[in-house]
Structure formats: C-alpha cells, structure tokens
Design a protein around this motif. Structure first.
Motif, PDB file in Angstrom:
ATOM      1  N   ARG A   1      -2.405   5.102  -6.383  1.00 33.78           N
ATOM      2  CA  ARG A   1      -1.864   3.795  -6.134  1.00 33.78           C
ATOM      3  C   ARG A   1      -2.643   2.910  -5.257  1.00 33.78           C
ATOM      4  O   ARG A   1      -2.888   1.760  -5.871  1.00 33.78           O
ATOM      5  CB  ARG A   1      -0.294   3.837  -5.668  1.00 33.78           C
ATOM      6  CG  ARG A   1       0.334   2.502  -5.041  1.00 33.78           C
ATOM      7  CD  ARG A   1       1.724   2.903  -4.746  1.00 33.78           C
ATOM      8  NE  ARG A   1       2.739   3.138  -5.960  1.00 33.78           N
ATOM      9  CZ  ARG A   1       3.360   2.348  -6.627  1.00 33.78           C
ATOM     10  NH1 ARG A   1       3.058   1.028  -6.586  1.00 33.78           N
ATOM     11  NH2 ARG A   1       4.003   2.761  -7.799  1.00 33.78           N
TER      12      ARG A   1
ATOM     13  N   GLU B   1      -4.198  -0.495  -6.310  1.00 24.91           N
ATOM     14  CA  GLU B   1      -4.338  -1.758  -5.648  1.00 24.91           C
ATOM     15  C   GLU B   1      -5.469  -2.407  -5.055  1.00 24.91           C
ATOM     16  O   GLU B   1      -5.560  -3.723  -4.993  1.00 24.91           O
ATOM     17  CB  GLU B   1      -3.440  -1.597  -4.335  1.00 24.91           C
ATOM     18  CG  GLU B   1      -1.715  -1.304  -4.827  1.00 24.91           C
ATOM     19  CD  GLU B   1      -0.871  -0.691  -3.685  1.00 24.91           C
ATOM     20  OE1 GLU B   1      -1.519  -0.188  -2.494  1.00 24.91           O
ATOM     21  OE2 GLU B   1       0.205  -0.627  -3.936  1.00 24.91           O
TER      22      GLU B   1
ATOM     23  N   LEU C   1       0.975  -3.443 -10.524  1.00 28.89           N
ATOM     24  CA  LEU C   1      -0.148  -2.921 -10.030  1.00 28.89           C
ATOM     25  C   LEU C   1      -1.521  -3.775 -10.575  1.00 28.89           C
ATOM     26  O   LEU C   1      -2.740  -3.656 -10.379  1.00 28.89           O
ATOM     27  CB  LEU C   1      -0.666  -1.461 -10.107  1.00 28.89           C
ATOM     28  CG  LEU C   1       0.244  -0.546  -9.325  1.00 28.89           C
ATOM     29  CD1 LEU C   1       0.292   0.754  -9.726  1.00 28.89           C
ATOM     30  CD2 LEU C   1      -0.222  -0.790  -7.875  1.00 28.89           C
TER      31      LEU C   1
END
Lengths: 249, 249
Positions: free
Chosen positions: A20, A24, A43
C-alpha cells in the motif's frame, strides 16, 4: 525508483502495508488492465496510470523504466506475488538490457502468492514439499513442461498448477493431469480455486479421476495432492507426518 | 473459531490487514515462542497467550483446539505462510482426530511466505517453475528428501530450500548441494537470506561451486537457481523467456 508491487489475490485485506505504501508513494502506476481493477481507485487518485492488455508486458515494462529513468517514482503492479510468474524478472532484464541496473533503483515488494491464497481456501494441501508448474507454453516448450510434471509427480511433490487453461490449446490441462495420473491414484484430491478472495470466488475439490477440465478458466489455480494428501471433512490435507512420531489429537 | 494466522517474514509492513484483524479479534493467541516475538505487543494486550518452544507443536495445537472448543476465538500464529511447512495441517489433523471438524470453525489467513520474502530481496529468482524442499528429516525420511532434490534438479526447477541446517546432522546441506551439483553448473547462482525483513537481515549471493554451508543457520532460506538463472548486476534473475520471443530493452 521502480518498484514491483505484489497485489496479492486481489482483496485489500490481503494487501500488506508495504505494498500500500509503495502505491501511495508512486507517481506513476503501470500494470495489466485486469490487475488495475484490483487497485482501489483512491490509491490511484492523482497518479499517472499506464495500463495495457495481455501480451503487453514488454511494452509496459519499457514504459515503466522510461518513467523511472525520468526520476518519477513508478510502481509496476502484479497480482499475487511480483516474483512468481510476474514482472520482477522482466523489469530486471529490461534494466540490464538498457544499461540502467546501476542508474535506476529497483525493489520488489513481496506479497501473498495466488497458490497460497488458493491453498488457504482449500485447507492445508501444501504442508509438505511442493512444486509449481505453469502450463503456459507461450515462453516455455511444452516438452519441458511435460518433463517437469513427470519428474515432480515421481518426486511426490504436491503440485500447484498456474495457467491451467490456454486459449490456444484446450488439451494442455488434460495432458498434464494424465501425466500425474500415471503415478498417483485416481483418488488423489485435486483442488481448484477461481478468483480467490474476490467477490465471485469459486472453490471446488474433487479427485484426479473425476476432475472436469471444463471447470477451469484462465483465472484458476489448481492444487494436486501428493500420495499422502487426503480429505479431512471437506478440506484438503497433506499431513506433515506428526502422526508417525506423535499421538495427534 | 480457530484461525491459523500467517505472520509473513516478521515485519509488520508485510502483515496484511486480514492477519492483523484476526489477531485483534482473537481472545487467545497460540504459537511458538520465537514467533510470538514477531507479534507487536499492542496486538497481544489483554489476550491470553500460550506459547512453547520448538517441538511443542502437538501440545500447542491441542491447547489451541481446547480454547476454540470452549468457544474462545483463538489464533495460532505461524511465521511466513500458515499453509507452508506450518500449523494449518496439524490443526486440521487434530480437529479430525478429536471429531471436531464440524464443531469448531477453522480458517487459514494466508500470508507472505518466507521464500517469497527471500526471493524479493535477491532479485527475481523464482520467475519460472520452482520446487520447495525442506531438508528437515524429523518427519520425512532423508531418502525421500534426496529423491526430491534429485528429480527437482533434473526437472530444472528453481529450488527453494527450507530448514537448510539441522541441529542433529551437519552434513545435510552439503549432501543436498552435491545432488544439485550433479546436474547444474558450479556457476549456478545461489542466494541465501537470513531473517528476511527483520532488523538483522543478511543477504548473500554466491554460486553452487563456491557456496559455504557454514553461513547457513536455522533461520535461513536458500534459493538455488535453475539452468537459466544468472546474475543481473548484483541480483539473481531467472528469465521467463521473453527474450526468445520479443526484443527486451
């Protein structure tokens, strides 16, 4: 910086924080169209996205390298683990061919491979030694694939089968199962998982003798038990052997 | 409810939300002492913890089943993926032996396996078919292990080697490497990763001919290349074969 990001089976509950964070951080996200849908739109917000269809791997990776060479943080997304039948290798090959190995930073963020997701849904089929074979003969001669299936069966590995269905050749899977059936009982449990941990997930458990190849599609993973794999209720189980040394239960 | 929770290599950045949620939900957490240290103390706060040392697997799983049978949400933690050389199978065996398969809910939360973590740090060694072999002969006859190594080498699988060092027998790894060396060149890259993604992580890349078994400890994973594996700069690369079909770079 160029990062190969493992998306896992697709559900965000199986996307580790490191993956993640890499998404990002990325300014550009590159990937196969079908995998892009696994990335939540939040995202991708504000990022450049470059995605193409199947067989577009070489182009996608070249573009990803272009972006990274321009100094933009670039993530190449892969389903499952980026290091298993995925893009990590082609990225390295491309960096090397373009003389950029020392000039563009490259990292792989590992993830939950497709066959582990399938195994978890099937029970505990991989508890012992296993081998993974892709039935795609796009980049591998079919003779090599047959040889691997034959030797892996003789070695009594549990088998994880990737790409069990080919668009071009419909008999690959049947031939693969026949090779395994030469040394394993028709009662050997076989698990089939389609779209693990996605909304339309399907799980089948049957036997080598009864397996219906027609159930299989391009998004299926097959797990074929070894000589000790059996059913425990409705789940596949390859015992590790504790019962031979200890009293279990 | 009984859940086998995959902790991954150990760093929380590789602990997916599903595993974290299972730990948060659990009233009791059961595991090997060494793995308990991988779980952040905030996740264990207010929970009953049952942990024992190595070889305590059967006792731990029996206690976990006891807890679950009492109606308490119980998590059994495993490093790497709970479905690979870990506790998912023994839990199923125990539920079965105690006649509880239909009475105690059981689920496996998949995770990032140790060999994928190692592969990510080494580059892209697993891009093609691979086999995983454990050198532990505690529950498997050594002859079976040798046979698997021999056939997997002949099949040209990339090899992931678990439990490469045994306390009891120091020559296992040397014998394993000799078997592989009968069919693979001494130049074959071999990667060794200790404690992947932990603070004291160590990464070595060498060749089959130069490999020093003394580097290996109980927390090591070995990845042995196949006939096509080569170095790309300082990274291991098993090309998938795109260069035979496309112009790469």
């Amino acid at each position: 910086m160029l990062v190969a990001v493992s998306l896992g089976p697709g559900d965000e509950s199986l996307l580790p924080p490191a993956a993640r964070a890499a998404l990002e951080r990325a300014e550009v996200v590159v990937g196969y169209k079908g995998y892009m849908e696994l990335v939540s739109s939040s995202l991708l917000e504000g990022k450049e996205v470059f995605s193409t269809g199947m067989m577009g791997e070489v182009e996608r990776v070249n573009r990803a390298v272009d972006f990274a060479q321009e100094g933009r943080d670039t993530a190449v997304v892969c389903s499952g683990d980026a290091g298993i039948y995925a893009m990590a290798g082609l990225i390295l090959e491309t960096l090397e061919a373009r003389g950029l190995l020392d000039k563009v930073g490259f990292e792989v963020v590992p993830g939950v491979p497709a066959f582990n997701a399938a195994a978890a849904l099937l029970g505990a089929p991989l508890m012992h030694d296993f081998a993974s074979v892709s039935l795609s003969d796009l980049l591998t001669p079919w003779e090599t694939i047959e040889k691997r299936l034959r030797l892996a069966s003789e070695a009594d590995f549990v088998l994880a089968v990737y790409n069990p269905r080919s668009k071009r050749r419909s008999d690959h899977l049947r031939r693969a199962l026949d090779i395994v059936a030469r040394v394993r009982s028709p009662e050997t449990p076989v698990g089939l998982v389609k779209r693990a941990y996605r909304p339309d997930q399907e799980i089948f458990v049957t036997t080598l003798g009864d397996f219906d190849s027609e159930l299989v599609d391009m998004q299926s993973i097959l797990i074929i038990g070894n000589s000790t794999t059996r059913m425990a209720g409705e789940r596949m189980l390859t015992p590790r052997g504790y019962h031979t040394k200890y009293t279990v239960g």
